[in-house]
Design a protein around this motif. Structure first.
Motif, PDB file in Angstrom:
ATOM      1  N   UNK A   1       8.163  53.836 -16.004  1.00 30.72           N
ATOM      2  CA  UNK A   1       8.947  52.630 -16.263  1.00 30.72           C
ATOM      3  C   UNK A   1       8.117  51.359 -16.108  1.00 30.72           C
ATOM      4  N   UNK A   2       8.548  50.303 -16.773  1.00 30.82           N
ATOM      5  CA  UNK A   2       7.911  48.998 -16.641  1.00 30.82           C
ATOM      6  C   UNK A   2       8.338  48.347 -15.327  1.00 30.82           C
ATOM      7  N   UNK A   3       7.649  47.294 -14.950  1.00 32.11           N
ATOM      8  CA  UNK A   3       8.006  46.572 -13.723  1.00 32.11           C
ATOM      9  C   UNK A   3       9.433  46.020 -13.821  1.00 32.11           C
ATOM     10  N   UNK A   4       9.810  45.539 -14.996  1.00 32.81           N
ATOM     11  CA  UNK A   4      11.167  44.988 -15.169  1.00 32.81           C
ATOM     12  C   UNK A   4      12.213  46.085 -14.997  1.00 32.81           C
ATOM     13  N   UNK A   5      11.956  47.263 -15.542  1.00 32.93           N
ATOM     14  CA  UNK A   5      12.899  48.379 -15.409  1.00 32.93           C
ATOM     15  C   UNK A   5      13.007  48.842 -13.953  1.00 32.93           C
ATOM     16  N   UNK A   6      11.891  48.861 -13.254  1.00 30.89           N
ATOM     17  CA  UNK A   6      11.917  49.233 -11.841  1.00 30.89           C
ATOM     18  C   UNK A   6      12.698  48.219 -11.023  1.00 30.89           C
ATOM     19  N   UNK A   7      12.545  46.918 -11.348  1.00 39.48           N
ATOM     20  CA  UNK A   7      13.279  45.882 -10.622  1.00 39.48           C
ATOM     21  C   UNK A   7      14.787  46.056 -10.808  1.00 39.48           C
ATOM     22  N   UNK A   8      15.213  46.416 -12.009  1.00 36.92           N
ATOM     23  CA  UNK A   8      16.640  46.650 -12.253  1.00 36.92           C
ATOM     24  C   UNK A   8      17.179  47.745 -11.340  1.00 36.92           C
ATOM     25  N   UNK A   9      16.418  48.798 -11.177  1.00 41.29           N
ATOM     26  CA  UNK A   9      16.865  49.910 -10.344  1.00 41.29           C
ATOM     27  C   UNK A   9      16.804  49.544  -8.860  1.00 41.29           C
ATOM     28  N   UNK A  10      15.823  48.740  -8.487  1.00 38.08           N
ATOM     29  CA  UNK A  10      15.766  48.276  -7.103  1.00 38.08           C
ATOM     30  C   UNK A  10      16.960  47.380  -6.784  1.00 38.08           C
TER      31      UNK A  10
ATOM     32  N   UNK B   1       9.563  47.689  -4.090  1.00 40.02           N
ATOM     33  CA  UNK B   1       9.156  46.313  -4.329  1.00 40.02           C
ATOM     34  C   UNK B   1       9.460  45.417  -3.139  1.00 40.02           C
ATOM     35  N   UNK B   2       8.974  44.193  -3.191  1.00 46.85           N
ATOM     36  CA  UNK B   2       9.095  43.273  -2.055  1.00 46.85           C
ATOM     37  C   UNK B   2      10.555  42.947  -1.732  1.00 46.85           C
TER      38      UNK B   2
END
Length: 369
Positions: A237-246, A308-309
């Motif tokens: 996944x992209x960073x944006x996709x990972x952020x959505x899941x986080x 992520x942070x």
């Protein structure tokens, strides 16, 4: 007796409908699969069991002390409300708390069954479809067992908690195929495992200990499945996709943390909601309980690559950040071992009883002759 007649509060409409979105995915590749996932599928088949047979339902349960809960663990303990309670009232309070806890387990297991079925439908890989089909059966068995315990041993049921229902709804409404994994396998199942384990390890009552020990043996496989499938997928996944899941994990964890107050119970004992929330928040035991409940979620979230942070900061705010270093594999292995040890102890005791019965019959026959 119909479940509706056992509810402590009106559960509302007897049917909750969640509009489904997303595609049903078929795979035409029948001869390939990940070795570890196929091994987990084989284990899922091998470890199927019958809740009618494996659980000793003849064990007596005092509904007013179903879990052997000490006074100090009750959220009212040490308050002016506690001082007003008679011994009968305290027993009734224990019954309501046990009912509330196991009712949330029951509703969560039905949710897990539906999410597992959704995974069968939506996941693109056939090996994952195979395993989640076995999990669907596991969750059906768990719902059956918790429902029987509440009906036959407690005689009281609570409606689903609002926060649990909200997280289930968010999980099921999302069209992305990985979200039932993330919402159910990681968050709801992870929290349930920790709750099951805390009660399993503290209760001195044989029947609930049996139920929780055997259910946890299954749940250890389910969390392993979620970890394996999501770890592979989230690497892509992209960073944006990972952020959505986080973001989904952060919101879900706050919902789960706030779910565990049992405010509904205190309201049924005449305590206003605002005061009930304050008492539950101040309870030292519930503070510890809520913190330990994340012992299975935080290391799993970190393991699948969501770290992520913002997520780390959320866990720091909850006071559970350090749990990210917990050895999840060791915890799961212990869940398996405890179930196998309980089986061995029960079978050994049954064998001793059979031997004693035969010996007694022989001695009785010899005396008569």
């Amino acid at each position: 007796m119909p479940t509706h007649d056992l509810y402590a509060n009106d559960p509302g409409d007897p049917l909750w409908q969640v509009p489904a979105t997303g595609a049903a995915r078929f795979s035409w590749e029948y001869d390939e699969g990940r070795e570890r996932l196929l091994a987990l599928y084989q284990k899922g088949k091998d470890k199927q069991w019958d809740g009618q047979q494996r659980i000793d339902w003849d064990l007596e349960v005092d509904p007013y002390d179903a879990l052997g809960t000490p006074d100090e663990m009750m959220s009212l303990y040490g308050t002016r409300h506690w001082d007003k309670l008679t011994d009968r009232d305290k027993g009734d309070l224990r019954r309501h708390y046990a009912s509330w806890q196991f009712s949330q387990f029951l509703h969560g297991e039905q949710g897990a069954m539906i999410c597992a079925a959704r995974i069968v439908e939506s996941v693109p890989d056939l090996d994952a479809k195979f395993y989640s089909a076995t999990q669907t059966m596991d969750e059906a068995r768990h719902a059956e067992i918790y429902g029987r315990f509440l009906h036959e041993k407690i005689g009281l049921v609570y409606p689903i908690n609002d926060n649990l229902q909200a997280l289930l709804g968010d999980t099921l409404r999302d069209s992305r195929w990985d979200m039932p994994y993330l919402g159910m396998q990681v968050l709801i199942e992870g929290l349930a495992l920790a709750a099951f384990g805390m009660i399993r390890d503290t209760t001195d009552k044989p029947l609930p200990k049996q139920i929780l020990t055997y259910v946890m043996q299954d749940e250890a496989r389910h969390v392993a499945f979620g970890r394996l499938a999501l770890r592979d997928y989230y690497k892509q996944l992209t960073d944006a996709e990972l952020r959505e899941r986080e973001d989904f994990v952060i919101e879900g964890c706050y919902l789960m943390r706030d779910r565990l107050r049992g405010v509904e119970v205190l309201e049924n004992f005449g305590i206003p909601k605002a005061e009930a929330e304050e008492l539950s928040e101040r309870s030292e035991f519930l503070q510890l309980f809520r913190k330990l409940l994340f012992s299975r979620i935080v290391p799993c979230v970190k393991d699948i690559g969501l770290w992520g942070k913002r997520l780390q900061q959320a866990y720091a705010d909850m006071g559970v950040f350090e749990m990210g270093d917990a050895n999840l594999d060791l915890l799961m292995a212990q869940d398996e071992e405890l179930a196998e040890r309980l089986d061995a102890e029960r079978f050994a005791a049954e064998e001793r009883d059979r031997v004693a019965e035969v010996r007694e019959a022989i001695e009785s026959g010899a005396a008569e002759s």
